[in-house]
Design an enzyme around this catalytic site. Structure first.
Site, PDB file in Angstrom:
ATOM      1  N   TYR A   1      -6.780   6.890  -0.518  1.00  0.00           N
ATOM      2  CA  TYR A   1      -7.694   7.886  -1.099  1.00  0.00           C
ATOM      3  C   TYR A   1      -8.073   8.902  -0.029  1.00  0.00           C
ATOM      4  O   TYR A   1      -8.675   8.542   0.995  1.00  0.00           O
ATOM      5  CB  TYR A   1      -8.940   7.150  -1.555  1.00  0.00           C
ATOM      6  CG  TYR A   1     -10.017   7.977  -2.212  1.00  0.00           C
ATOM      7  CD1 TYR A   1      -9.923   8.306  -3.560  1.00  0.00           C
ATOM      8  CD2 TYR A   1     -11.136   8.388  -1.498  1.00  0.00           C
ATOM      9  CE1 TYR A   1     -10.930   9.026  -4.171  1.00  0.00           C
ATOM     10  CE2 TYR A   1     -12.144   9.108  -2.116  1.00  0.00           C
ATOM     11  CZ  TYR A   1     -12.031   9.417  -3.452  1.00  0.00           C
ATOM     12  OH  TYR A   1     -13.036  10.129  -4.070  1.00  0.00           O
TER      13      TYR A   1
ATOM     14  N   ASP B   1     -13.103   7.814   7.336  1.00  0.00           N
ATOM     15  CA  ASP B   1     -13.236   8.210   8.743  1.00  0.00           C
ATOM     16  C   ASP B   1     -14.182   9.384   8.882  1.00  0.00           C
ATOM     17  O   ASP B   1     -14.214  10.270   8.032  1.00  0.00           O
ATOM     18  CB  ASP B   1     -11.860   8.546   9.322  1.00  0.00           C
ATOM     19  CG  ASP B   1     -11.104   7.267   9.674  1.00  0.00           C
ATOM     20  OD1 ASP B   1     -11.758   6.305  10.139  1.00  0.00           O
ATOM     21  OD2 ASP B   1      -9.878   7.234   9.462  1.00  0.00           O
TER      22      ASP B   1
ATOM     23  N   GLN C   1       5.649   7.455  15.410  1.00  0.00           N
ATOM     24  CA  GLN C   1       4.724   6.747  14.502  1.00  0.00           C
ATOM     25  C   GLN C   1       3.871   5.757  15.279  1.00  0.00           C
ATOM     26  O   GLN C   1       2.664   5.676  15.081  1.00  0.00           O
ATOM     27  CB  GLN C   1       5.535   6.034  13.421  1.00  0.00           C
ATOM     28  CG  GLN C   1       4.705   5.147  12.506  1.00  0.00           C
ATOM     29  CD  GLN C   1       5.457   3.888  12.106  1.00  0.00           C
ATOM     30  OE1 GLN C   1       6.614   3.698  12.461  1.00  0.00           O
ATOM     31  NE2 GLN C   1       4.802   3.025  11.381  1.00  0.00           N
TER      32      GLN C   1
ATOM     33  N   LYS D   1     -20.789  -7.181   4.333  1.00  0.00           N
ATOM     34  CA  LYS D   1     -19.992  -6.707   3.195  1.00  0.00           C
ATOM     35  C   LYS D   1     -19.597  -7.897   2.317  1.00  0.00           C
ATOM     36  O   LYS D   1     -19.693  -7.838   1.092  1.00  0.00           O
ATOM     37  CB  LYS D   1     -18.719  -5.988   3.684  1.00  0.00           C
ATOM     38  CG  LYS D   1     -18.981  -4.687   4.405  1.00  0.00           C
ATOM     39  CD  LYS D   1     -17.747  -3.792   4.519  1.00  0.00           C
ATOM     40  CE  LYS D   1     -16.761  -4.183   5.547  1.00  0.00           C
ATOM     41  NZ  LYS D   1     -15.751  -3.125   5.856  1.00  0.00           N
TER      42      LYS D   1
ATOM     43  N   GLU E   1       0.856  -1.200   0.000  1.00  0.00           N
ATOM     44  CA  GLU E   1       0.000   0.000   0.000  1.00  0.00           C
ATOM     45  C   GLU E   1       0.885   1.241   0.000  1.00  0.00           C
ATOM     46  O   GLU E   1       1.871   1.308   0.727  1.00  0.00           O
ATOM     47  CB  GLU E   1      -0.879  -0.002   1.263  1.00  0.00           C
ATOM     48  CG  GLU E   1      -1.753   1.242   1.380  1.00  0.00           C
ATOM     49  CD  GLU E   1      -2.745   1.144   2.529  1.00  0.00           C
ATOM     50  OE1 GLU E   1      -3.452   0.116   2.626  1.00  0.00           O
ATOM     51  OE2 GLU E   1      -2.806   2.085   3.337  1.00  0.00           O
TER      52      GLU E   1
ATOM     53  N   ALA F   1     -19.642   1.253   4.484  1.00  0.00           N
ATOM     54  CA  ALA F   1     -18.949   0.758   3.286  1.00  0.00           C
ATOM     55  C   ALA F   1     -19.845  -0.203   2.506  1.00  0.00           C
ATOM     56  O   ALA F   1     -19.769  -0.272   1.279  1.00  0.00           O
ATOM     57  CB  ALA F   1     -17.644   0.072   3.687  1.00  0.00           C
TER      58      ALA F   1
HETATM   59  C1  LIG Z   1      -6.862  -1.726   4.621  1.00  0.00           C
HETATM   60  C2  LIG Z   1      -7.436  -0.351   4.938  1.00  0.00           C
HETATM   61  C3  LIG Z   1      -7.254   0.686   4.039  1.00  0.00           C
HETATM   62  C4  LIG Z   1      -7.800   1.955   4.305  1.00  0.00           C
HETATM   63  N1  LIG Z   1      -7.616   2.979   3.403  1.00  0.00           N
HETATM   64  C5  LIG Z   1      -8.174   4.185   3.625  1.00  0.00           C
HETATM   65  C6  LIG Z   1      -8.065   5.243   2.647  1.00  0.00           C
HETATM   66  O1  LIG Z   1      -7.427   5.072   1.599  1.00  0.00           O
HETATM   67  N2  LIG Z   1      -8.662   6.432   2.904  1.00  0.00           N
HETATM   68  C7  LIG Z   1      -9.367   6.641   4.069  1.00  0.00           C
HETATM   69  O2  LIG Z   1      -9.889   7.745   4.239  1.00  0.00           O
HETATM   70  N3  LIG Z   1      -9.491   5.671   5.004  1.00  0.00           N
HETATM   71  C8  LIG Z   1      -8.920   4.452   4.815  1.00  0.00           C
HETATM   72  N4  LIG Z   1      -9.048   3.457   5.743  1.00  0.00           N
HETATM   73  C9  LIG Z   1      -9.735   3.750   7.012  1.00  0.00           C
HETATM   74  C10 LIG Z   1     -11.258   3.497   6.937  1.00  0.00           C
HETATM   75  O3  LIG Z   1     -11.860   4.432   6.078  1.00  0.00           O
HETATM   76  C11 LIG Z   1     -11.795   3.648   8.363  1.00  0.00           C
HETATM   77  O4  LIG Z   1     -11.325   2.615   9.194  1.00  0.00           O
HETATM   78  C12 LIG Z   1     -13.302   3.832   8.498  1.00  0.00           C
HETATM   79  O5  LIG Z   1     -13.553   4.335   9.820  1.00  0.00           O
HETATM   80  C13 LIG Z   1     -14.114   2.559   8.334  1.00  0.00           C
HETATM   81  O6  LIG Z   1     -14.128   2.129   7.052  1.00  0.00           O
HETATM   82  P1  LIG Z   1     -14.804   0.710   6.652  1.00  0.00           P
HETATM   83  O7  LIG Z   1     -14.800   0.645   5.213  1.00  0.00           O
HETATM   84  O8  LIG Z   1     -14.201  -0.384   7.428  1.00  0.00           O
HETATM   85  O9  LIG Z   1     -16.300   0.997   7.209  1.00  0.00           O
HETATM   86  P2  LIG Z   1     -17.539   0.083   7.530  1.00  0.00           P
HETATM   87  O10 LIG Z   1     -17.406  -1.286   7.004  1.00  0.00           O
HETATM   88  O11 LIG Z   1     -18.742   0.865   7.126  1.00  0.00           O
HETATM   89  O12 LIG Z   1     -17.495  -0.021   9.137  1.00  0.00           O
HETATM   90  C14 LIG Z   1     -17.368   1.150   9.937  1.00  0.00           C
HETATM   91  C15 LIG Z   1     -18.078   0.918  11.275  1.00  0.00           C
HETATM   92  O13 LIG Z   1     -19.506   0.831  11.059  1.00  0.00           O
HETATM   93  C16 LIG Z   1     -20.008  -0.412  11.535  1.00  0.00           C
HETATM   94  N5  LIG Z   1     -21.060  -0.831  10.606  1.00  0.00           N
HETATM   95  C17 LIG Z   1     -20.908  -1.303   9.349  1.00  0.00           C
HETATM   96  N6  LIG Z   1     -22.104  -1.544   8.788  1.00  0.00           N
HETATM   97  C18 LIG Z   1     -23.050  -1.217   9.715  1.00  0.00           C
HETATM   98  C19 LIG Z   1     -24.471  -1.238   9.746  1.00  0.00           C
HETATM   99  N7  LIG Z   1     -25.181  -1.661   8.681  1.00  0.00           N
HETATM  100  N8  LIG Z   1     -25.106  -0.815  10.873  1.00  0.00           N
HETATM  101  C20 LIG Z   1     -24.394  -0.385  11.934  1.00  0.00           C
HETATM  102  N9  LIG Z   1     -23.031  -0.335  11.973  1.00  0.00           N
HETATM  103  C21 LIG Z   1     -22.375  -0.747  10.876  1.00  0.00           C
HETATM  104  C22 LIG Z   1     -18.805  -1.356  11.572  1.00  0.00           C
HETATM  105  O14 LIG Z   1     -18.968  -2.392  12.540  1.00  0.00           O
HETATM  106  C23 LIG Z   1     -17.677  -0.384  11.968  1.00  0.00           C
HETATM  107  O15 LIG Z   1     -17.689  -0.153  13.353  1.00  0.00           O
HETATM  108  C24 LIG Z   1      -8.510   2.183   5.518  1.00  0.00           C
HETATM  109  C25 LIG Z   1      -8.667   1.123   6.444  1.00  0.00           C
HETATM  110  C26 LIG Z   1      -8.133  -0.127   6.163  1.00  0.00           C
HETATM  111  C27 LIG Z   1      -8.300  -1.242   7.172  1.00  0.00           C
END
Ligand SMILES: Cc1cc2nc3c(=O)[nH]c(=O)nc-3n(C[C@H](O)[C@H](O)[C@H](O)COP(=O)(O)OP(=O)(O)OC[C@H]3O[C@@H](n4cnc5c(N)ncnc54)[C@H](O)[C@@H]3O)c2cc1C
Length: 295
Positions: free
Chosen positions: A47, A107, A209, A162, A15, A120
């Site tokens: 992103y 976030d 870090q 998901k 990454e 997501a």
């Molecule tokens: C490998 C990786 C790469 C990343 N890259 C980036 C990046 O490029 N840019 C960036 O800005 N951020 C990035 N992130 C951070 C990410 O955007 C954050 O961790 C964000 O807070 C959650 O994203 P997610 O896609 O896991 O969200 P989700 O899958 O939506 O989950 C977020 C929270 O919501 C909860 N949730 C999910 N669905 C529901 C539902 N239907 N009802 C109630 N609660 C629910 C989950 O349990 C979790 O607590 C990355 C994270 C990882 C692990």
């Protein structure tokens, strides 16, 4: 369509982050020049994270895919974004032959950020509805649970939602304790998550870090790591040396425990990757050979 899971397991992926704002892309391409020499199965590009420009994600991912002929994965977040904006980015990615997306929520600064998408899973459903199988979609997972989730079990239930939308694979949040990852992986398998799970490893390169990372993602820090950060923290070179050694051993142990892939959070430090790569290469290829021999 290129799918890195069709290549030999365990996969080996990197990454990187794109340049911020109007900064030149030359430095990022110099990093990619080095990274491709380690034959990764894919390079993913963050992103909007840390203020990086979203246009640069499209540009750099396209470059990885088309100039280097390496699978480029574009991270894409949906909070605070409209369907129209997402469509625009997806169209540009598609036109540039980028067919792999890591679909993320992003976030939240506060709840008013949300806009049209809340999770997501909604972004994954949107991509599937609008583009069918034009894109392979990947999702994030959290071996120590997402910081907002009330419990590991609830977080896993949402992860399963998901997965059920047809994601090809999962990339994990970074962790330092392999036992935690492996126990969590068993729980994920027990609820029917079958997708390959790529283990996220971030080499520690400074005391600052690790404090930042722990604050952001809440990863547990094993005593052994705390000890070397405390002992050598005043000397960045020494912490980096210890961090590279730790990440190398962590990966060797994960491969022995049959992970489906390693995702290195490179932080654009090609020299750190070179050192880790030298330490794990023979183990990685031994493991790949064993996987192939066992069919
Ligand atoms: C490998 C990786 C790469 C990343 N890259 C980036 C990046 O490029 N840019 C960036 O800005 N951020 C990035 N992130 C951070 C990410 O955007 C954050 O961790 C964000 O807070 C959650 O994203 P997610 O896609 O896991 O969200 P989700 O899958 O939506 O989950 C977020 C929270 O919501 C909860 N949730 C999910 N669905 C529901 C539902 N239907 N009802 C109630 N609660 C629910 C989950 O349990 C979790 O607590 C990355 C994270 C990882 C692990």
């Amino acid at each position: 369509m290129q799918n890195f899971f069709e290549k030999l397991a365990p996969s080996y992926t990197f990454e990187i982050f794109p340049p911020k704002g109007n900064a030149s892309t030359a430095g990022t391409y110099a990093v990619i020049d080095s990274l491709v020499s380690f034959n990764p199965d894919l390079i993913s590009v963050t992103y909007g994270a840390g203020g990086s420009s979203r246009d640069n994600t499209v540009e750099i991912t396209s470059g990885i895919q088309n100039k280097y002929n390496v699978c480029g994965v574009a991270h894409l977040t949906c909070v605070g974004t409209t369907r129209k904006e997402l469509r625009d980015i997806l169209e540009r990615l598609k036109a540039n032959n980028v067919r792999n997306i890591l679909a993320l929520r992003g976030d939240l600064k506060d709840e008013s950020d949300l806009g049209e998408f809340h999770h997501a899973s909604e972004l994954i459903a949107f991509i599937k509805e609008e583009y069918g199988n034009d894109f392979d979609v990947f999702a994030a997972c959290y071996p120590e649970k997402h910081p907002e989730a009330p419990s590991l079990e609830e977080d896993l239930r949402h992860l399963k939602e998901k997965c059920d939308l047809g994601v090809k694979g999962l990339i994990s949040q970074l962790f330092f304790d392999n036992d935690i990852f492996c126990e969590w992986r068993e729980k994920a398998r027990a609820i029917g998550i079958t997708q390959p799970i790529i283990a996220g490893v971030m080499p520690i390169t400074s005391a600052a870090q690790i404090s930042k990372v722990v604050e952001l993602c809440g990863a547990s820090v094993p005593t052994r790591v705390r000890r070397f950060v405390d002992a050598y923290g005043h000397h960045q070179g020494a912490v980096k040396e210890a961090g590279i050694a730790y990440a190398t051993e962590q990966i060797i142990d994960l491969l022995a425990r049959d992970v489906e892939g390693i995702h290195l959070y490179t932080m654009n430090q090609a020299d750190t990757v070179r050192r880790i790569d030298a330490g794990i290469r023979s183990v990685l290829y031994t493991k790949r050979y064993a996987v192939r021999s066992n069919g």
